[in-house]
Motif scaffolding. Sequence first.
Motif, mmCIF file in Angstrom:
data_model
loop_
_atom_site.group_PDB
_atom_site.id
_atom_site.type_symbol
_atom_site.label_atom_id
_atom_site.label_comp_id
_atom_site.label_asym_id
_atom_site.label_seq_id
_atom_site.Cartn_x
_atom_site.Cartn_y
_atom_site.Cartn_z
ATOM 1 N N LEU A 148 -6.320 8.472 -13.904
ATOM 2 C CA LEU A 148 -5.645 7.254 -14.367
ATOM 3 C C LEU A 148 -4.132 7.367 -14.215
ATOM 4 O O LEU A 148 -3.453 6.369 -13.930
ATOM 5 N N VAL A 149 -3.593 8.571 -14.372
ATOM 6 C CA VAL A 149 -2.165 8.783 -14.138
ATOM 7 C C VAL A 149 -1.860 8.628 -12.648
ATOM 8 O O VAL A 149 -0.889 7.955 -12.269
ATOM 9 N N ARG A 150 -2.671 9.251 -11.784
ATOM 10 C CA ARG A 150 -2.443 9.144 -10.339
ATOM 11 C C ARG A 150 -2.554 7.695 -9.861
ATOM 12 O O ARG A 150 -1.829 7.269 -8.967
ATOM 13 N N TRP A 151 -3.481 6.954 -10.447
ATOM 14 C CA TRP A 151 -3.660 5.545 -10.070
ATOM 15 C C TRP A 151 -2.541 4.652 -10.604
ATOM 16 O O TRP A 151 -2.481 3.488 -10.255
ATOM 17 N N MET A 179 0.817 -1.208 0.000
ATOM 18 C CA MET A 179 0.000 0.000 0.000
ATOM 19 C C MET A 179 0.855 1.265 0.000
ATOM 20 O O MET A 179 0.391 2.336 -0.395
ATOM 21 N N TYR A 180 2.116 1.137 0.411
ATOM 22 C CA TYR A 180 2.981 2.303 0.575
ATOM 23 C C TYR A 180 4.190 2.306 -0.351
ATOM 24 O O TYR A 180 4.866 3.329 -0.464
ATOM 25 N N GLN A 181 4.466 1.186 -0.999
ATOM 26 C CA GLN A 181 5.651 1.088 -1.851
ATOM 27 C C GLN A 181 5.244 0.573 -3.226
ATOM 28 O O GLN A 181 4.881 -0.595 -3.380
ATOM 29 N N TRP A 182 5.305 1.428 -4.238
ATOM 30 C CA TRP A 182 4.924 1.031 -5.596
ATOM 31 C C TRP A 182 5.813 -0.099 -6.111
ATOM 32 O O TRP A 182 5.342 -1.069 -6.714
ATOM 33 N N THR A 183 7.106 -0.006 -5.845
ATOM 34 C CA THR A 183 8.023 -1.056 -6.291
ATOM 35 C C THR A 183 7.609 -2.402 -5.715
ATOM 36 O O THR A 183 7.566 -3.414 -6.423
ATOM 37 N N HIS A 184 7.282 -2.410 -4.439
ATOM 38 C CA HIS A 184 6.904 -3.688 -3.847
ATOM 39 C C HIS A 184 5.530 -4.148 -4.330
ATOM 40 O O HIS A 184 5.296 -5.354 -4.437
ATOM 41 N N TRP A 185 4.622 -3.237 -4.608
ATOM 42 C CA TRP A 185 3.329 -3.645 -5.173
ATOM 43 C C TRP A 185 3.552 -4.407 -6.477
ATOM 44 O O TRP A 185 2.917 -5.434 -6.730
ATOM 45 N N GLN A 186 4.455 -3.922 -7.305
ATOM 46 C CA GLN A 186 4.764 -4.604 -8.568
ATOM 47 C C GLN A 186 5.360 -5.989 -8.297
ATOM 48 O O GLN A 186 5.011 -6.971 -8.967
ATOM 49 N N GLN A 187 6.262 -6.066 -7.323
ATOM 50 C CA GLN A 187 6.859 -7.360 -6.994
ATOM 51 C C GLN A 187 5.806 -8.343 -6.489
ATOM 52 O O GLN A 187 5.758 -9.500 -6.917
ATOM 53 N N LEU A 188 4.962 -7.894 -5.563
ATOM 54 C CA LEU A 188 3.941 -8.755 -4.996
ATOM 55 C C LEU A 188 2.969 -9.234 -6.064
ATOM 56 O O LEU A 188 2.623 -10.420 -6.130
ATOM 57 N N SER A 220 -9.604 -5.488 -9.674
ATOM 58 C CA SER A 220 -8.751 -4.741 -10.606
ATOM 59 C C SER A 220 -7.334 -4.599 -10.072
ATOM 60 O O SER A 220 -6.394 -4.343 -10.824
ATOM 61 N N ALA A 221 -7.171 -4.777 -8.755
ATOM 62 C CA ALA A 221 -5.834 -4.757 -8.149
ATOM 63 C C ALA A 221 -5.209 -6.148 -8.111
ATOM 64 O O ALA A 221 -4.210 -6.362 -7.424
ATOM 65 N N GLY A 222 -5.800 -7.104 -8.839
ATOM 66 C CA GLY A 222 -5.256 -8.456 -8.854
ATOM 67 C C GLY A 222 -5.482 -9.193 -7.556
ATOM 68 O O GLY A 222 -4.678 -10.042 -7.179
ATOM 69 N N ALA A 223 -6.593 -8.889 -6.866
ATOM 70 C CA ALA A 223 -6.924 -9.517 -5.575
ATOM 71 C C ALA A 223 -5.842 -9.264 -4.528
ATOM 72 O O ALA A 223 -5.650 -10.059 -3.612
ATOM 73 N N VAL A 224 -5.123 -8.168 -4.667
ATOM 74 C CA VAL A 224 -4.159 -7.726 -3.662
ATOM 75 C C VAL A 224 -4.867 -6.743 -2.735
ATOM 76 O O VAL A 224 -5.592 -5.858 -3.191
ATOM 77 N N ASP A 225 -4.666 -6.905 -1.445
ATOM 78 C CA ASP A 225 -5.334 -6.046 -0.474
ATOM 79 C C ASP A 225 -4.716 -4.660 -0.499
ATOM 80 O O ASP A 225 -3.551 -4.490 -0.144
ATOM 81 N N ALA A 226 -5.482 -3.672 -0.915
ATOM 82 C CA ALA A 226 -5.090 -2.266 -0.961
ATOM 83 C C ALA A 226 -4.429 -1.908 -2.286
ATOM 84 O O ALA A 226 -3.625 -2.655 -2.838
ATOM 85 N N ALA A 227 -4.809 -0.752 -2.772
ATOM 86 C CA ALA A 227 -4.214 -0.207 -3.988
ATOM 87 C C ALA A 227 -2.793 0.260 -3.714
ATOM 88 O O ALA A 227 -2.436 0.569 -2.576
ATOM 89 N N PRO A 228 -1.955 0.332 -4.748
ATOM 90 C CA PRO A 228 -0.616 0.898 -4.542
ATOM 91 C C PRO A 228 -0.709 2.390 -4.263
ATOM 92 O O PRO A 228 -1.764 3.010 -4.488
ATOM 93 N N PRO A 229 0.350 3.010 -3.767
ATOM 94 C CA PRO A 229 0.309 4.456 -3.509
ATOM 95 C C PRO A 229 0.096 5.234 -4.798
ATOM 96 O O PRO A 229 0.569 4.839 -5.870
ATOM 97 N N GLU A 230 -0.616 6.329 -4.704
ATOM 98 C CA GLU A 230 -0.853 7.153 -5.887
ATOM 99 C C GLU A 230 0.440 7.831 -6.339
ATOM 100 O O GLU A 230 1.307 8.162 -5.533
ATOM 101 N N ALA A 231 0.530 8.053 -7.646
ATOM 102 C CA ALA A 231 1.652 8.801 -8.206
ATOM 103 C C ALA A 231 1.409 10.293 -7.999
ATOM 104 O O ALA A 231 0.267 10.755 -8.062
#
Length: 458
Positions: free
Chosen positions: A441-444, A133-142, A337-348
């Motif tokens: 969509l950019v922020r998301w 939820m706080y690290q975009w890089t880790h959201w991609q990894q997860l 839409s988040a791939g069944a991951v709990d919480a969206a990644p941080p906004e850009a």
Amino acid sequence: MLAPLPTPAPAPQGEPSLALPRSFWKDFAKRHWNREPAVFKQPFGNRAPTTGQVYEALLDAGERVRRGEYTMPLRFFIEHEEGPDGLPYYSMLMSLSNHMPRPEDGNVEGYLARLNDILGGKRFGIVFNRLQMYQWTHWQQLSSFLSGLYEFVGVPLGNNESCIFFGNYRYTPFGIHKDNSHAFNLVVEGRKSYSLWPFEMLASREEVPKDPSLIQRPYSLFMKDDAEEKEVLSRAAFIEASAGDVAYWPVSYWHRAEPTQGLHISISVSACSAPPMFTSMAPPHAWPDQLRATDLPGKRSWQVPAQVRSALRQRGQRKALLAAERESTIAWVRYLSAGAVDAAPPEAKEAPLTPTEWIRAHPERPIVCVPLPGKELLVAALGRSSPLPASAPVRRRVEQLVSSLNAGKPLQVEALEQAFFSRLPARAFKREAFRALLDDLVRWRAVQRCPPPGRKSH
């Protein structure tokens, strides 16, 4: 319990990835999933998470705490060696501003030295939930890691998330316990030793409820004294994992981290078997507990999975229930839409788009459109959404816009706007709303700026 070595899957260009090859997941699903614990040696090669990445995440968490942004996902434990029963025990700090990393610490070593002075040498442990939820890089990894799991075992519908364990604590601060999720423990630094028990081995203890569903739910055991702990440990199986390794155990297993030397860091990935958290806020209802990987948004056109639609329709037609159905639909669409991951990644954090800029979406993370009651259209991506008032002509234009973006090709903002409003009545949709949608969509992180076709990015 030692699993065979997989060949790491290549990472998508330009993105951090923990994807593993299909052959790995096929073997995992056959031999280990919901069956037995295992240790996988160095499955990610040189793509494994690093101590530096984890430290940066904790430093960012510390800065957020000091700004008063949040404290709930973060717990700091201090170990006290001699309790009245001969066992160590842990206290949990409520104020974390001085105990989390600070920029002036410089690095992990500087932080540990300062923390050692503050704690007077006492051992400690940090547990940081919902890292994605706080690290975009880790959201991609997860997301890349779980996508391979989903293909072969289905999509567990729960609070699928990741969590940092960081410290020199001897034992898991919350003792011998079980969770409501299958656990993958990615060791980042040091060595981790885990004690494990099948559910049946400890389920007969006096304090354990005699409830068959407990095998899928969290529960903690209480050790009366050192003698009882030694007796329980005598029946445990033990597995060990070093930096770069991944340990796995099923949802049914009791477990605890055991003593090792020095600093140890791991990232726990949970594949949860409980309903998603947001369902607890809706009226009591039966929800599906698993979907297929193909039920998640993909390259083809997408709609809410039939199992979820069926559950939503059973709520009835009264106005209050329709409102509840609308909110539950939005929550499900965000979650899937988040791939069944709990919480969206941080906004850009980016400036609004200008007409001459070019953008593109990621073809593997599609934007979705879902009709809502009351002539609304929900646009969602990566766990975030925006409901739009949409007449039939506007709905078709929005769906065409999303289809164009999902192709993953560079598109100019001005050209997209011209196509959207061509022959559309002036009052049907405001241009400010169109631009706000693209900026959303950019922020998301559903779309990103890119160079025009034929020009390389710098």
